[in-house]
Write a protein that holds these residues in place. Structure first.
Motif, PDB file in Angstrom:
ATOM      1  N   SER A 298       7.185   0.545  -2.537  1.00 47.56           N
ATOM      2  CA  SER A 298       7.334   0.011  -3.885  1.00 47.56           C
ATOM      3  C   SER A 298       6.123  -0.811  -4.299  1.00 47.56           C
ATOM      4  O   SER A 298       5.655  -0.740  -5.430  1.00 47.56           O
ATOM      5  CB  SER A 298       8.607  -0.838  -3.983  1.00 47.56           C
ATOM      6  N   PHE A 299       5.601  -1.620  -3.369  1.00 44.03           N
ATOM      7  CA  PHE A 299       4.426  -2.425  -3.682  1.00 44.03           C
ATOM      8  C   PHE A 299       3.191  -1.569  -3.894  1.00 44.03           C
ATOM      9  O   PHE A 299       2.208  -2.005  -4.475  1.00 44.03           O
ATOM     10  CB  PHE A 299       4.154  -3.443  -2.573  1.00 44.03           C
ATOM     11  N   ARG A 300       3.222  -0.342  -3.384  1.00 47.66           N
ATOM     12  CA  ARG A 300       2.064   0.540  -3.500  1.00 47.66           C
ATOM     13  C   ARG A 300       2.288   1.650  -4.511  1.00 47.66           C
ATOM     14  O   ARG A 300       1.659   2.691  -4.441  1.00 47.66           O
ATOM     15  CB  ARG A 300       1.716   1.123  -2.124  1.00 47.66           C
ATOM     16  N   GLY A 301       3.205   1.432  -5.453  1.00 46.47           N
ATOM     17  CA  GLY A 301       3.279   2.341  -6.589  1.00 46.47           C
ATOM     18  C   GLY A 301       4.532   3.189  -6.706  1.00 46.47           C
ATOM     19  O   GLY A 301       4.710   3.859  -7.720  1.00 46.47           O
ATOM     20  N   ALA A 302       5.392   3.221  -5.692  1.00 49.19           N
ATOM     21  CA  ALA A 302       6.609   4.029  -5.779  1.00 49.19           C
ATOM     22  C   ALA A 302       7.623   3.328  -6.676  1.00 49.19           C
ATOM     23  O   ALA A 302       8.135   2.266  -6.342  1.00 49.19           O
ATOM     24  CB  ALA A 302       7.204   4.258  -4.389  1.00 49.19           C
ATOM     25  N   GLU A 303       7.904   3.921  -7.821  1.00 48.44           N
ATOM     26  CA  GLU A 303       8.784   3.276  -8.799  1.00 48.44           C
ATOM     27  C   GLU A 303      10.221   3.744  -8.592  1.00 48.44           C
ATOM     28  O   GLU A 303      10.745   4.545  -9.345  1.00 48.44           O
ATOM     29  CB  GLU A 303       8.298   3.587 -10.216  1.00 48.44           C
ATOM     30  N   VAL A 304      10.846   3.233  -7.554  1.00 47.72           N
ATOM     31  CA  VAL A 304      12.226   3.597  -7.233  1.00 47.72           C
ATOM     32  C   VAL A 304      13.128   2.389  -7.422  1.00 47.72           C
ATOM     33  O   VAL A 304      14.013   2.382  -8.266  1.00 47.72           O
ATOM     34  CB  VAL A 304      12.336   4.150  -5.797  1.00 47.72           C
ATOM     35  N   VAL A 305      12.917   1.348  -6.614  1.00 48.20           N
ATOM     36  CA  VAL A 305      13.636   0.088  -6.757  1.00 48.20           C
ATOM     37  C   VAL A 305      12.597  -1.026  -6.761  1.00 48.20           C
ATOM     38  O   VAL A 305      11.681  -1.036  -5.932  1.00 48.20           O
ATOM     39  CB  VAL A 305      14.640  -0.127  -5.611  1.00 48.20           C
ATOM     40  N   ALA A 306      12.733  -1.967  -7.688  1.00 41.91           N
ATOM     41  CA  ALA A 306      11.771  -3.059  -7.787  1.00 41.91           C
ATOM     42  C   ALA A 306      11.771  -3.870  -6.488  1.00 41.91           C
ATOM     43  O   ALA A 306      12.831  -4.206  -5.961  1.00 41.91           O
ATOM     44  CB  ALA A 306      12.116  -3.969  -8.955  1.00 41.91           C
ATOM     45  N   PRO A 307      10.588  -4.182  -5.948  1.00 40.25           N
ATOM     46  CA  PRO A 307      10.524  -4.964  -4.714  1.00 40.25           C
ATOM     47  C   PRO A 307      11.275  -6.291  -4.802  1.00 40.25           C
ATOM     48  O   PRO A 307      11.884  -6.733  -3.827  1.00 40.25           O
ATOM     49  CB  PRO A 307       9.019  -5.195  -4.524  1.00 40.25           C
ATOM     50  N   SER A 308      11.234  -6.928  -5.977  1.00 40.03           N
ATOM     51  CA  SER A 308      11.911  -8.214  -6.136  1.00 40.03           C
ATOM     52  C   SER A 308      13.414  -8.087  -5.931  1.00 40.03           C
ATOM     53  O   SER A 308      14.087  -9.043  -5.521  1.00 40.03           O
ATOM     54  CB  SER A 308      11.631  -8.791  -7.526  1.00 40.03           C
ATOM     55  N   ALA A 309      13.963  -6.902  -6.205  1.00 39.74           N
ATOM     56  CA  ALA A 309      15.407  -6.709  -6.048  1.00 39.74           C
ATOM     57  C   ALA A 309      15.809  -6.637  -4.585  1.00 39.74           C
ATOM     58  O   ALA A 309      16.860  -7.143  -4.186  1.00 39.74           O
ATOM     59  CB  ALA A 309      15.840  -5.432  -6.772  1.00 39.74           C
ATOM     60  N   LEU A 310      14.962  -6.018  -3.763  1.00 37.04           N
ATOM     61  CA  LEU A 310      15.340  -5.764  -2.384  1.00 37.04           C
ATOM     62  C   LEU A 310      15.460  -7.035  -1.558  1.00 37.04           C
ATOM     63  O   LEU A 310      16.101  -7.040  -0.508  1.00 37.04           O
ATOM     64  CB  LEU A 310      14.336  -4.807  -1.744  1.00 37.04           C
ATOM     65  N   SER A 311      14.835  -8.122  -2.027  1.00 34.19           N
ATOM     66  CA  SER A 311      14.956  -9.377  -1.286  1.00 34.19           C
ATOM     67  C   SER A 311      16.394  -9.909  -1.323  1.00 34.19           C
ATOM     68  O   SER A 311      16.768 -10.748  -0.498  1.00 34.19           O
ATOM     69  CB  SER A 311      14.002 -10.428  -1.858  1.00 34.19           C
ATOM     70  N   TYR A 312      17.211  -9.418  -2.254  1.00 34.83           N
ATOM     71  CA  TYR A 312      18.602  -9.860  -2.355  1.00 34.83           C
ATOM     72  C   TYR A 312      19.557  -8.977  -1.546  1.00 34.83           C
ATOM     73  O   TYR A 312      20.739  -9.274  -1.449  1.00 34.83           O
ATOM     74  CB  TYR A 312      19.064  -9.864  -3.818  1.00 34.83           C
TER      75      TYR A 312
END
Length: 394
Positions: A202-216
């Motif tokens: 996600s941090f490298r361009g894969a627009e699937v799930v926002a990285p900020s969401a996965l921290s939850y």
């Protein structure tokens, strides 16, 4: 089962897609599940609204304007669900039961948001809340936003705080793919992927799930990504496994760094592959690689350093681009994993500056999307670990 379903802008892009979304929600409710819905703005509404702001608008006014996309979506979905006999209500900032609260710094007020989310969960038996994604509200009642990917963040965060069994991200891709189907042939769906893997993508361009969401995401709560055409909230797509953890780790064993020098290595196709393959054929594991314009450094276990030097020296002799190989022993590495590390402003300064103040030499600093590796002298390892732990204790 309690499910939080997030519908992205594409999945609500027109009336037919709103109907499809409502059908899938109604089917899950009819099957006896509790469902909360998080809705993004329909189609490209948010981009349209942002492009229309051609004047100087303060943050408060801009947030109010862009909120209209999500406000429209929840009304559409609520109406479509009501037409199907589903008891639904829409929630948006300004309502007494609005759950997502931010503090004076614009960050999520975890305690208050968790309290409100649990109160909302207690009312879900027989009612489907349809919640605006992306939006939040501060303690003064002003509309705020959660930033890029905010609807994903809303869904996974609320899933966490509402003790949901599963969060389903409904989007315009078939879950996580082995590659971009617009670029590579034969791309297929990945049935399962770990949080760590997906965050790096996600941090490298894969627009699937926002990285900020996965921290939850918690280890107990499932997160799944499905295509809006699938039509079933409870099956299919890609399951995201595990839980992303913050970790500061000192590698137990000593490392040696073996540096191969050569003319314009970075601009010479195949050189890195050649060197790595030679080590691999010898059964030597590479802990990390750092490259410059005229050199490549391989970090390997200290006990195989001599063997690795011999293997790489043979490669140097055979390749006219390469000139020499050298070894430095007794290297330690401390890795900081978690959060959005390299994306966080000043994070590298936070790591390096206190080490500089302690007169600790940093041999290398290697970053990825979710980690920072700090290479120092072996004798400095404990002090380095203590300093970095102290910096990230909070």
């Amino acid at each position: 089962m309690r499910v939080v379903a997030k519908f992205g802008g594409t999945s609500l892009g027109n009336g037919d897609r709103v109907n499809r979304a409502a059908d899938s929600i109604a089917a899950a409710v009819e099957a006896g599940h509790e469902v909360a819905v998080v809705a993004s703005a329909m189609g490209s509404t948010t981009d349209f609204l942002l492009d229309a702001i051609t004047f100087e608008a303060d943050e408060r006014d801009e947030a109010e304007i862009v909120s209209m996309g999500e406000r429209t979506s929840v009304r559409m979905l609520k109406a479509a669900l009501s037409a199907r006999g589903v008891n639904a209500e829409f929630l948006e900032p300004g309502r007494d039961d609005w759950p997502v609260i931010t503090d004076a710094h614009g960050e999520v007020d975890v305690d208050e948001t968790m309290r409100r989310a649990k109160r909302l969960a207690d009312r879900m038996d027989g009612t489907v809340p349809v919640i605006t994604g992306f939006l939040a509200q501060d303690h003064a009642g002003n509309v705020t936003t959660l930033g890029r990917g905010g609807s994903d963040t809303t869904a996974v965060m609320l899933g966490n705080y509402m003790d949901a069994d599963e969060v389903v991200i409904v989007t315009d891709v078939e879950g996580v793919m082995t590659g971009d189907p617009r670029v590579v042939e034969g791309a297929r769906n990945v049935g399962e992927i770990t949080v760590d893997e997906l965050r790096n993508l996600s941090f490298r361009g894969a627009e699937v799930v926002a990285p900020s969401a996965l921290s939850y995401k918690t280890g107990e709560m499932d997160v799944r990504v499905v295509h809006y055409q699938h039509g079933d909230l409870l099956t299919g797509g890609t399951s995201i496994e595990g839980q992303f953890q913050n970790l500061i780790d000192l590698r137990e064993g000593r490392l040696s760094c073996i540096t191969v020098a050569g003319r314009a290595i970075r601009n010479s196709p195949g050189v890195l592959a050649e060197l790595a393959a030679a080590l691999g054929d010898a059964g030597i594991n590479i802990d990390c690689v750092a490259s410059g314009m005229d050199s490549v450094t391989f970090y390997v276990d200290d006990e195989v350093a001599e063997q690795a030097e011999t293997v790489l020296h043979d490669a140097v002799v055979e390749d006219e681009i390469l000139s020499s190989v050298t070894v430095e022993d007794d290297i330690a590495v401390v890795r900081v994993t978690g959060g959005e590390l390299p994306a966080e402003s000043g994070i590298l300064h936070d790591i390096v500056d206190p080490l500089h103040d302690a007169h600790i030499t940093v041999h290398d600093l290697v970053t990825s999307a979710t980690s920072v590796a700090v290479f120092v002298d072996w004798e400095d390892r404990e002090e380095t670990l203590e300093i970095i732990q102290g910096k990230f204790k909070s």
